[in-house]
Design an enzyme around this catalytic site. Structure first.
Site, mmCIF file in Angstrom:
data_model
loop_
_atom_site.group_PDB
_atom_site.id
_atom_site.type_symbol
_atom_site.label_atom_id
_atom_site.label_comp_id
_atom_site.label_asym_id
_atom_site.label_seq_id
_atom_site.Cartn_x
_atom_site.Cartn_y
_atom_site.Cartn_z
ATOM 1 N N HIS A 180 0.715 -1.354 -0.045
ATOM 2 C CA HIS A 180 0.373 0.030 -0.081
ATOM 3 C C HIS A 180 0.148 1.256 -0.210
ATOM 4 O O HIS A 180 0.385 2.310 -0.025
ATOM 5 C CB HIS A 180 -0.447 0.117 1.338
ATOM 6 C CG HIS A 180 0.261 0.412 2.327
ATOM 7 N ND1 HIS A 180 0.217 -0.892 3.172
ATOM 8 C CD2 HIS A 180 0.089 1.256 3.032
ATOM 9 C CE1 HIS A 180 0.985 0.054 4.463
ATOM 10 N NE2 HIS A 180 0.521 1.289 4.170
HETATM 11 C C1 UD1 Z 1 -1.948 5.616 5.063
HETATM 12 C C2 UD1 Z 1 -1.163 6.058 6.091
HETATM 13 C C3 UD1 Z 1 0.020 5.121 6.022
HETATM 14 C C4 UD1 Z 1 -0.374 3.463 6.959
HETATM 15 C C5 UD1 Z 1 -1.724 3.362 5.596
HETATM 16 C C6 UD1 Z 1 -2.225 2.149 6.763
HETATM 17 C C7 UD1 Z 1 -0.622 8.468 5.959
HETATM 18 C C8 UD1 Z 1 -0.070 9.371 5.060
HETATM 19 N N1 UD1 Z 1 -0.594 7.780 5.204
HETATM 20 O O1 UD1 Z 1 -1.678 5.517 4.160
HETATM 21 O O2 UD1 Z 1 1.267 4.929 6.636
HETATM 22 O O3 UD1 Z 1 0.849 2.547 6.497
HETATM 23 O O4 UD1 Z 1 -3.185 4.831 6.020
HETATM 24 O O5 UD1 Z 1 -3.053 1.607 6.148
HETATM 25 O O6 UD1 Z 1 -1.408 9.152 6.994
HETATM 26 N N2 UD1 Z 1 -9.278 4.519 1.007
HETATM 27 C C9 UD1 Z 1 -10.128 3.559 0.820
HETATM 28 N N3 UD1 Z 1 -10.990 3.078 1.176
HETATM 29 C C10 UD1 Z 1 -10.784 3.765 2.304
HETATM 30 C C11 UD1 Z 1 -8.506 3.769 2.974
HETATM 31 C C12 UD1 Z 1 -8.583 4.465 1.853
HETATM 32 O O7 UD1 Z 1 -10.572 3.799 -0.451
HETATM 33 O O8 UD1 Z 1 -11.247 2.595 3.851
HETATM 34 C C13 UD1 Z 1 -7.909 4.899 -0.903
HETATM 35 C C14 UD1 Z 1 -8.980 6.386 -0.862
HETATM 36 O O9 UD1 Z 1 -8.720 6.154 -2.208
HETATM 37 C C15 UD1 Z 1 -7.700 6.872 -0.196
HETATM 38 C C16 UD1 Z 1 -6.186 5.679 -0.292
HETATM 39 O O10 UD1 Z 1 -6.698 5.183 -0.124
HETATM 40 O O11 UD1 Z 1 -6.800 7.612 -1.029
HETATM 41 C C17 UD1 Z 1 -5.395 6.080 0.433
HETATM 42 O O12 UD1 Z 1 -5.724 6.070 1.509
HETATM 43 P P1 UD1 Z 1 -4.998 7.280 3.455
HETATM 44 O O13 UD1 Z 1 -5.808 6.909 4.182
HETATM 45 O O14 UD1 Z 1 -4.652 8.356 1.890
HETATM 46 O O15 UD1 Z 1 -3.585 6.424 2.695
HETATM 47 P P2 UD1 Z 1 -3.089 5.012 3.021
HETATM 48 O O16 UD1 Z 1 -2.129 4.734 1.687
HETATM 49 O O17 UD1 Z 1 -4.495 4.401 3.107
HETATM 50 N N1 UDP Z 2 -3.845 -5.856 8.485
HETATM 51 C C1 UDP Z 2 -5.097 -6.754 8.826
HETATM 52 N N2 UDP Z 2 -5.950 -6.576 7.449
HETATM 53 C C2 UDP Z 2 -4.836 -6.695 6.278
HETATM 54 C C3 UDP Z 2 -4.261 -6.248 6.229
HETATM 55 C C4 UDP Z 2 -2.928 -6.155 6.960
HETATM 56 O O1 UDP Z 2 -5.197 -6.559 9.827
HETATM 57 O O2 UDP Z 2 -5.997 -6.788 5.532
HETATM 58 C C5 UDP Z 2 -3.520 -5.779 9.882
HETATM 59 C C6 UDP Z 2 -1.881 -5.839 9.831
HETATM 60 O O3 UDP Z 2 -1.797 -7.409 10.788
HETATM 61 C C7 UDP Z 2 -0.816 -4.978 10.631
HETATM 62 C C8 UDP Z 2 -1.886 -4.017 10.284
HETATM 63 O O4 UDP Z 2 -3.223 -4.367 10.277
HETATM 64 O O5 UDP Z 2 -1.674 -5.475 12.214
HETATM 65 C C9 UDP Z 2 -0.756 -3.134 9.132
HETATM 66 O O6 UDP Z 2 -1.404 -2.572 8.912
HETATM 67 P P1 UDP Z 2 -0.474 -1.450 7.793
HETATM 68 O O7 UDP Z 2 -0.626 -2.738 6.819
HETATM 69 O O8 UDP Z 2 -1.727 -0.590 6.426
HETATM 70 O O9 UDP Z 2 0.109 0.061 7.878
HETATM 71 P P2 UDP Z 2 1.234 0.351 8.452
HETATM 72 O O10 UDP Z 2 1.632 -1.259 9.313
HETATM 73 O O11 UDP Z 2 1.737 0.151 7.216
HETATM 74 O O12 UDP Z 2 1.401 1.335 9.183
#
Ligand code: UD1
Ligand code: UDP
Length: 356
Positions: free
Chosen positions: A203
């Protein structure tokens, strides 16, 4: 009871809250503010339901947007909450835009800030998370680090007051939930067999926001030639569509793209995998906790201990051959307790009782 306002809104933060709130609420009045940065049921709601996270007192429903707009909307909404609640402290987790917004607003209102998962650095300022961490750490009053390296990183930036190395709350979460996961789910539910699949997650912006990079990752998964189970973040799914990469996956029948799974499902999938391929901070650590070999698809990691002890290897599919790396990861050293003893939440609560 002293009042702490917790501000969070992404998947990994909800998992951390589940571990900490259970203990924190025995000694503090916690007000939970959900920014709504993540909002799909399988990115947010499922964690509230499955992990019994208390219902938020405030649902800000900010949703997705550019960094500036998303953070800006959060600043406005969080300020309103803090003006109403007037807490004794604000608690933020990790390094997301929700973390940054909570920290900035609280610092302007002179409310003490507690940062859980402080001190991590990738030393790559192109990562949005790196900027969020640096700013948050520099305005925080009580900083709970998961590792000694994080303490050292803070010291190198002149932050020494209020730093407590308590271990990783995500280790608390794994210890608490692993048995529950194994009681609730079976591998057969996923049509998978122990040690006969790789588990992947992707992601990070650096991997999803470049067509070349994302193509290389999917090609590498295709070259694995064994089952790759891929619970895909919505961001990555959108990018695959946008870059017209669906055909790559359709051709590789062993790549199984599924919706994001729940935390308990994820623990079970991680524990039984032959290997894990990820760019997630949380997942690479969970691989280490469960002693499953891991490839991290990044040029740096904040969790350098996992690499040093041999369980994790960094790789970039544009430069490296994932298949040979997968085959070269043998069991790492069985060093225990790199991330504490599973009582980080208890230590955090005890320290807060002395300082808030
Ligand atoms: C965010 C965090 C990242 C973290 C990750 C965990 C920031 C800058 N990044 O990244 O550090 O590792 O969360 O998962 O805060 N979207 C959906 N549905 C949702 C959420 C997101 O469709 O419920 C899509 C949207 O198109 C959105 C994109 O995912 O624009 C990115 O979501 P965003 O929360 O901005 O960043 P993450 O990549 O999730
Ligand atoms: N995770 C989850 N379901 C998924 C993918 C990840 O429950 O489909 C959990 C994973 O086990 C870990 C956390 O989400 O505990 C990690 O989150 P993510 O990878 O979104 O973010 P990051 O840790 O990189 O910020």
């Amino acid at each position: 009871m002293k009042k702490i306002v917790t501000i969070a809104g992404t998947r990994p933060q909800l998992i951390k809250i589940a571990a900490v709130s259970r203990v924190l609420r025995q000694s503090f009045h916690e007000v939970l503010v959900n920014t709504g940065q993540h909002y799909d049921y399988n990115m947010a709601g499922v964690f509230f339901d499955e992990l019994n996270i208390p219902r938020p007192d405030y649902e800000l429903e900010i949703g997705s947007d550019t960094h500036g707009r998303q953070t800006g909307k959060m600043l406005i909404a969080v300020e309103e909450v803090l003006e109403i609640e007037k807490p004794d402290a604000v608690l933020v987790y990790g390094d997301t835009n929700s973390t940054l917004a909570g920290a900035i607003v609280a610092s302007k209102l002179h409310i003490p800030i507690i940062h859980i998962e402080a001190g991590l650095r990738s030393f790559n300022k192109l990562m949005p998370e790196e900027l969020n961490r640096i700013v948050t750490d520099h305005v925080s009053n009580i900083l709970f680090t998961p590792t000694e390296i994080a303490v050292r990183n803070l010291r190198n930036e002149g932050i020494t007051d209020g730093v407590y190395n308590v271990g990783d709350v995500m280790y608390d979460a794994v210890i608490y939930n692993m048995d529950l996961a194994e009681k609730k789910y079976k591998l057969e539910d996923f049509q998978l067999y122990k040690q006969q699949y790789y588990l992947g997650t992707i992601h990070r912006a650096e991997n999803t926001d470049s067509k070349e990079q994302l193509t290389a990752i999917l090609k590498a998964f295709s070259d694995v030639k064994e089952n790759v189970y891929l619970p895909l973040h919505p961001r990555t799914k959108q990018k695959i569509k946008q870059y017209n990469l669906e055909s790559l996956i359709e051709q590789a029948k062993h790549i199984h793209i599924v919706e994001p799974v729940s935390y308990l499902e994820m623990l079970l999938l991680e524990k039984n995998a032959k290997g894990i391929i990820t760019d997630s901070g949380g997942v690479q650590k969970e691989a280490y906790f469960m002693k499953v070999p891991c490839i991290t698809l990044r040029d740096q990691t904040e969790w350098t201990e996992t690499v040093e002890c041999g369980w994790n290897k960094l790789a970039n599919p544009l430069k490296d051959d994932l298949v040979s790396i997968l085959h070269s990861i043998q069991n790492g050293n069985a060093i225990e307790n790199l991330y504490g003893d599973g009582y980080a939440s208890v230590k955090i609560t005890e320290i807060l009782k002395q300082h808030i």
